[in-house]
Write a protein that holds these residues in place. Sequence first.
Motif, PDB file in Angstrom:
ATOM      1  N   ASP A  58      -7.701   2.613   4.941  1.00 42.92           N
ATOM      2  CA  ASP A  58      -8.241   1.294   4.649  1.00 42.92           C
ATOM      3  C   ASP A  58      -7.861   0.354   5.794  1.00 42.92           C
ATOM      4  O   ASP A  58      -6.693   0.223   6.137  1.00 42.92           O
ATOM      5  CB  ASP A  58      -7.659   0.786   3.331  1.00 42.92           C
ATOM      6  CG  ASP A  58      -8.325  -0.501   2.879  1.00 42.92           C
ATOM      7  OD1 ASP A  58      -8.069  -0.864   1.727  1.00 42.92           O
ATOM      8  OD2 ASP A  58      -9.066  -1.120   3.637  1.00 42.92           O
ATOM      9  N   THR A 105      -8.290  -2.914   5.932  1.00 41.79           N
ATOM     10  CA  THR A 105      -7.816  -4.232   5.528  1.00 41.79           C
ATOM     11  C   THR A 105      -6.333  -4.132   5.198  1.00 41.79           C
ATOM     12  O   THR A 105      -5.896  -3.194   4.552  1.00 41.79           O
ATOM     13  CB  THR A 105      -8.582  -4.751   4.292  1.00 41.79           C
ATOM     14  OG1 THR A 105      -8.375  -3.861   3.222  1.00 41.79           O
ATOM     15  CG2 THR A 105     -10.053  -4.913   4.593  1.00 41.79           C
ATOM     16  N   ARG A 155      -3.186  -5.829   3.382  1.00 38.82           N
ATOM     17  CA  ARG A 155      -2.860  -6.788   2.343  1.00 38.82           C
ATOM     18  C   ARG A 155      -1.353  -6.732   2.141  1.00 38.82           C
ATOM     19  O   ARG A 155      -0.768  -5.662   2.032  1.00 38.82           O
ATOM     20  CB  ARG A 155      -3.602  -6.417   1.059  1.00 38.82           C
ATOM     21  CG  ARG A 155      -3.294  -7.310  -0.094  1.00 38.82           C
ATOM     22  CD  ARG A 155      -4.169  -7.040  -1.286  1.00 38.82           C
ATOM     23  NE  ARG A 155      -4.179  -5.637  -1.642  1.00 38.82           N
ATOM     24  CZ  ARG A 155      -4.998  -5.103  -2.529  1.00 38.82           C
ATOM     25  NH1 ARG A 155      -5.894  -5.839  -3.114  1.00 38.82           N
ATOM     26  NH2 ARG A 155      -4.951  -3.824  -2.817  1.00 38.82           N
ATOM     27  N   ASP A 175      -4.503  -6.191 -12.283  1.00 38.19           N
ATOM     28  CA  ASP A 175      -4.916  -4.801 -12.145  1.00 38.19           C
ATOM     29  C   ASP A 175      -4.081  -4.156 -11.039  1.00 38.19           C
ATOM     30  O   ASP A 175      -3.927  -4.725  -9.957  1.00 38.19           O
ATOM     31  CB  ASP A 175      -6.411  -4.755 -11.794  1.00 38.19           C
ATOM     32  CG  ASP A 175      -6.941  -3.349 -11.756  1.00 38.19           C
ATOM     33  OD1 ASP A 175      -6.670  -2.649 -10.753  1.00 38.19           O
ATOM     34  OD2 ASP A 175      -7.642  -2.951 -12.697  1.00 38.19           O
ATOM     35  N   LYS A 220      -4.624  -1.664  -9.070  1.00 39.82           N
ATOM     36  CA  LYS A 220      -5.345  -1.243  -7.866  1.00 39.82           C
ATOM     37  C   LYS A 220      -5.897  -2.414  -7.074  1.00 39.82           C
ATOM     38  O   LYS A 220      -5.810  -2.437  -5.854  1.00 39.82           O
ATOM     39  CB  LYS A 220      -6.486  -0.285  -8.235  1.00 39.82           C
ATOM     40  CG  LYS A 220      -6.006   1.062  -8.701  1.00 39.82           C
ATOM     41  CD  LYS A 220      -7.162   1.973  -9.015  1.00 39.82           C
ATOM     42  CE  LYS A 220      -6.631   3.299  -9.548  1.00 39.82           C
ATOM     43  NZ  LYS A 220      -7.711   4.144 -10.030  1.00 39.82           N
ATOM     44  N   THR A 221      -6.484  -3.395  -7.773  1.00 38.49           N
ATOM     45  CA  THR A 221      -7.191  -4.473  -7.081  1.00 38.49           C
ATOM     46  C   THR A 221      -6.386  -5.767  -6.979  1.00 38.49           C
ATOM     47  O   THR A 221      -6.749  -6.650  -6.217  1.00 38.49           O
ATOM     48  CB  THR A 221      -8.508  -4.796  -7.806  1.00 38.49           C
ATOM     49  OG1 THR A 221      -8.207  -5.328  -9.104  1.00 38.49           O
ATOM     50  CG2 THR A 221      -9.389  -3.560  -7.933  1.00 38.49           C
ATOM     51  N   LEU A 222      -5.348  -5.890  -7.776  1.00 33.68           N
ATOM     52  CA  LEU A 222      -4.554  -7.115  -7.915  1.00 33.68           C
ATOM     53  C   LEU A 222      -5.374  -8.295  -8.435  1.00 33.68           C
ATOM     54  O   LEU A 222      -4.966  -9.439  -8.345  1.00 33.68           O
ATOM     55  CB  LEU A 222      -3.843  -7.487  -6.604  1.00 33.68           C
ATOM     56  CG  LEU A 222      -2.877  -6.442  -6.054  1.00 33.68           C
ATOM     57  CD1 LEU A 222      -2.232  -6.941  -4.767  1.00 33.68           C
ATOM     58  CD2 LEU A 222      -1.819  -6.069  -7.074  1.00 33.68           C
ATOM     59  N   ALA A 223      -6.532  -7.978  -9.000  1.00 34.48           N
ATOM     60  CA  ALA A 223      -7.381  -8.993  -9.639  1.00 34.48           C
ATOM     61  C   ALA A 223      -7.038  -9.023 -11.131  1.00 34.48           C
ATOM     62  O   ALA A 223      -6.257  -8.210 -11.622  1.00 34.48           O
ATOM     63  CB  ALA A 223      -8.857  -8.641  -9.434  1.00 34.48           C
ATOM     64  N   SER A 246      -9.460  -6.199 -16.784  1.00 33.50           N
ATOM     65  CA  SER A 246     -10.517  -6.353 -17.784  1.00 33.50           C
ATOM     66  C   SER A 246      -9.876  -6.564 -19.158  1.00 33.50           C
ATOM     67  O   SER A 246      -8.721  -6.211 -19.383  1.00 33.50           O
ATOM     68  CB  SER A 246     -11.393  -5.097 -17.819  1.00 33.50           C
ATOM     69  OG  SER A 246     -10.641  -3.996 -18.332  1.00 33.50           O
ATOM     70  N   THR A 290      -1.868  -1.659 -14.898  1.00 30.08           N
ATOM     71  CA  THR A 290      -1.539  -3.039 -14.556  1.00 30.08           C
ATOM     72  C   THR A 290      -0.163  -3.113 -13.898  1.00 30.08           C
ATOM     73  O   THR A 290       0.632  -2.185 -14.001  1.00 30.08           O
ATOM     74  CB  THR A 290      -1.528  -3.939 -15.813  1.00 30.08           C
ATOM     75  OG1 THR A 290      -0.548  -3.449 -16.744  1.00 30.08           O
ATOM     76  CG2 THR A 290      -2.893  -3.995 -16.465  1.00 30.08           C
TER      77      THR A 290
END
Length: 148
Positions: A3, A5, A7, A92, A94-97, A100, A140
């Motif tokens: 990857d 990017t 972060r 989340d 994986k995404t840190l968003a 759901s 999470t």
Amino acid sequence: MADETTRAEPEYVGFWKRVFATLIDSLILVAVFIPLALAVYGMQYVRLHSEGQTALFDFFVQFVLPALAVIVFWRYRGATPGKMLISARIVDAKTLAAPSTGKLVGRYFAYIVSSIFMLGFIWIAFDKRKQGWHDKLAGTVVISDEDD
């Protein structure tokens, strides 16, 4: 292919901060439950409870309402009041968003697994990402909230 990017690794919230947050949340629940029980049953609550006459009320106020409140707080605030107090939020893994709603519901019910001899909660102290079993099952992590 790696990857491209980059972060920064988030700051994961550890065991003792999460214990403190849980204590705060528990105090809030008690502060809601006692006046509600007294409003419904008065000073007779303890006697009626010991006679098994408050089972439906107890189930609703001690299990259903807290479950709904926790999941709603997680969904719309990313944290319960205790976690907000320590500037932490659930994301989340994986995404840190924001996770759901399904993941959050799964995380809540995964507390049952974490409760086995409390091992799933103690695991937080030793895990690299400070995940309890409920976090691992739901996908999470709990991170420090950089916005606060």
